[in-house]
Design a protein around this motif. Structure first.
Motif, PDB file in Angstrom:
ATOM      1  N   GLN A  24      -3.928  -0.729   5.828  1.00 58.10           N
ATOM      2  CA  GLN A  24      -4.324  -1.855   4.994  1.00 58.10           C
ATOM      3  C   GLN A  24      -5.563  -2.507   5.604  1.00 58.10           C
ATOM      4  OE1 GLN A  24      -1.778  -3.686   2.172  1.00 58.10           O
ATOM      5  NE2 GLN A  24      -2.459  -1.577   1.973  1.00 58.10           N
ATOM      6  N   GLU A 130     -10.967 -15.310  -4.951  1.00 56.67           N
ATOM      7  CA  GLU A 130     -11.152 -14.745  -6.289  1.00 56.67           C
ATOM      8  C   GLU A 130     -10.135 -15.274  -7.302  1.00 56.67           C
ATOM      9  OE1 GLU A 130     -10.806 -12.831  -3.518  1.00 56.67           O
ATOM     10  OE2 GLU A 130     -12.974 -12.554  -3.218  1.00 56.67           O
ATOM     11  N   GLU A 132      -6.806 -14.922  -7.076  1.00 59.73           N
ATOM     12  CA  GLU A 132      -5.544 -14.189  -7.058  1.00 59.73           C
ATOM     13  C   GLU A 132      -4.566 -14.865  -6.100  1.00 59.73           C
ATOM     14  OE1 GLU A 132      -6.977  -9.632  -7.552  1.00 59.73           O
ATOM     15  OE2 GLU A 132      -7.802 -10.714  -5.842  1.00 59.73           O
ATOM     16  N   ARG A 134      -1.965 -13.910  -3.186  1.00 59.82           N
ATOM     17  CA  ARG A 134      -1.465 -12.847  -2.323  1.00 59.82           C
ATOM     18  C   ARG A 134       0.011 -13.076  -2.023  1.00 59.82           C
ATOM     19  NH1 ARG A 134      -3.496  -9.390   1.894  1.00 59.82           N
ATOM     20  NH2 ARG A 134      -2.229  -8.114   0.500  1.00 59.82           N
ATOM     21  N   GLU A 160       4.537 -11.356  -6.666  1.00 66.83           N
ATOM     22  CA  GLU A 160       3.120 -11.027  -6.475  1.00 66.83           C
ATOM     23  C   GLU A 160       2.899  -9.608  -5.963  1.00 66.83           C
ATOM     24  OE1 GLU A 160       3.753 -15.384  -6.253  1.00 66.83           O
ATOM     25  OE2 GLU A 160       4.628 -13.688  -5.187  1.00 66.83           O
ATOM     26  N   ALA A 163       1.263  -7.107  -8.538  1.00 64.08           N
ATOM     27  CA  ALA A 163      -0.146  -7.182  -8.923  1.00 64.08           C
ATOM     28  C   ALA A 163      -1.092  -7.181  -7.723  1.00 64.08           C
ATOM     29  CB  ALA A 163      -0.379  -8.436  -9.764  1.00 64.08           C
ATOM     30  N   ASP A 164      -0.579  -7.182  -6.515  1.00 63.34           N
ATOM     31  CA  ASP A 164      -1.461  -7.299  -5.348  1.00 63.34           C
ATOM     32  C   ASP A 164      -2.316  -6.040  -5.199  1.00 63.34           C
ATOM     33  OD1 ASP A 164      -2.059  -8.940  -2.811  1.00 63.34           O
ATOM     34  OD2 ASP A 164      -1.684  -6.917  -2.039  1.00 63.34           O
ATOM     35  N   ARG A 165      -3.625  -6.213  -5.221  1.00 65.77           N
ATOM     36  CA  ARG A 165      -4.514  -5.050  -5.231  1.00 65.77           C
ATOM     37  C   ARG A 165      -4.489  -4.269  -3.918  1.00 65.77           C
ATOM     38  NH1 ARG A 165     -10.703  -7.313  -4.964  1.00 65.77           N
ATOM     39  NH2 ARG A 165     -10.021  -9.272  -5.862  1.00 65.77           N
ATOM     40  N   TRP A 166      -4.272  -4.978  -2.808  1.00 62.44           N
ATOM     41  CA  TRP A 166      -4.273  -4.295  -1.516  1.00 62.44           C
ATOM     42  C   TRP A 166      -2.979  -3.515  -1.312  1.00 62.44           C
ATOM     43  CZ3 TRP A 166      -6.326  -9.161  -2.257  1.00 62.44           C
ATOM     44  CH2 TRP A 166      -7.718  -9.251  -2.084  1.00 62.44           C
ATOM     45  N   ASN A 168      -1.025  -2.356  -3.681  1.00 61.32           N
ATOM     46  CA  ASN A 168      -0.944  -1.276  -4.648  1.00 61.32           C
ATOM     47  C   ASN A 168      -2.026  -0.220  -4.492  1.00 61.32           C
ATOM     48  OD1 ASN A 168       1.398  -1.933  -6.567  1.00 61.32           O
ATOM     49  ND2 ASN A 168       0.349  -3.893  -6.377  1.00 61.32           N
ATOM     50  N   ALA A 169      -3.003  -0.484  -3.624  1.00 60.99           N
ATOM     51  CA  ALA A 169      -3.994   0.543  -3.294  1.00 60.99           C
ATOM     52  C   ALA A 169      -3.455   1.527  -2.259  1.00 60.99           C
ATOM     53  CB  ALA A 169      -5.272  -0.108  -2.766  1.00 60.99           C
TER      54      ALA A 169
END
Length: 203
Positions: A24, A130, A132, A134, A160, A163-166, A168-169
């Protein structure tokens, strides 16, 4: 800790049980003005007169190779927000209050069997620049004999997370999510326990 395999699995040890822990981002709040506590108790840092606010948790696990061998004496750094979602960092613009009894930065060493544990509080969620939100998470860097991993630990059941981009990446986000469990009898009754084994690529 049981030797049944990562995250308390029982039965045979299949290859999936020893998949490498996903990396991460370091994030913007790695401590730059604080010295880490060289202890395993983030919930009451050295020199503090009281406990930190928030849900007390114990995080424990082992640092392993993909074959299940322990990584002895791995160096682990931990940093995190307090229970209100506030980091002790000059770049954190979150208006949430600083907890005077929580530094949120520590360094420890796993034992000869790769086992580690630390006492802390569950961090709060917080807004990003941004807009969002976290989810609660704990940052860790883990240095073994050959590898250095930067990762984050998340908690099951947090809205959360979806939808967390980190999170889910990550190739397998579920490998970064832990369940909070009831404590064994020798720990505080109001505490919770999370098991998080860390798998390094080479050890």
């Amino acid at each position: 800790m049981s030797d049944a395999g990562p995250k308390g699995r029982t039965g045979r040890r299949d290859e999936a049980a020893f998949a490498i822990t996903p990396p991460q981002i370091v994030g913007p709040f790695y401590p730059i003005r604080e010295r880490p506590d060289l202890a395993t108790n983030l919930a009451r840092p050295m020199g503090s007169a009281a406990e930190a606010q928030g849900q007390l948790i114990y995080v424990r696990g082992r640092v392993l190779t993909p074959s299940g061998k322990p990584v002895p004496h791995a160096l682990i750094e931990i940093w995190q927000a307090n229970a209100a979602g506030k980091y002790r960092h000059p770049s954190d613009m979150n208006p949430a209050p600083v907890d005077p009894n929580f530094k949120g930065f520590a360094r420890l060493t796993a034992d000869a069997s790769g086992c580690y544990s630390f006492r802390t509080i569950k961090p709060g969620r917080y807004p990003t620049a941004e807009g969002e939100i976290r989810p609660p998470h704990i940052h860790l860097t883990v240095e073994g004999r050959f590898d250095r991993l930067v990762t984050q630990l998340y908690f099951a059941g947090e809205a959360e997370n979806l939808a967390d981009r980190w999170l889910n990446a990550a190739p397998h986000p579920d490998r970064l999510i832990v369940n909070l469990q009831e404590p064994p009898s020798h720990l505080e009754k109001h505490a919770m326990v999370a098991d998080f084994d860390i798998i390094l690529a080479s050890g």
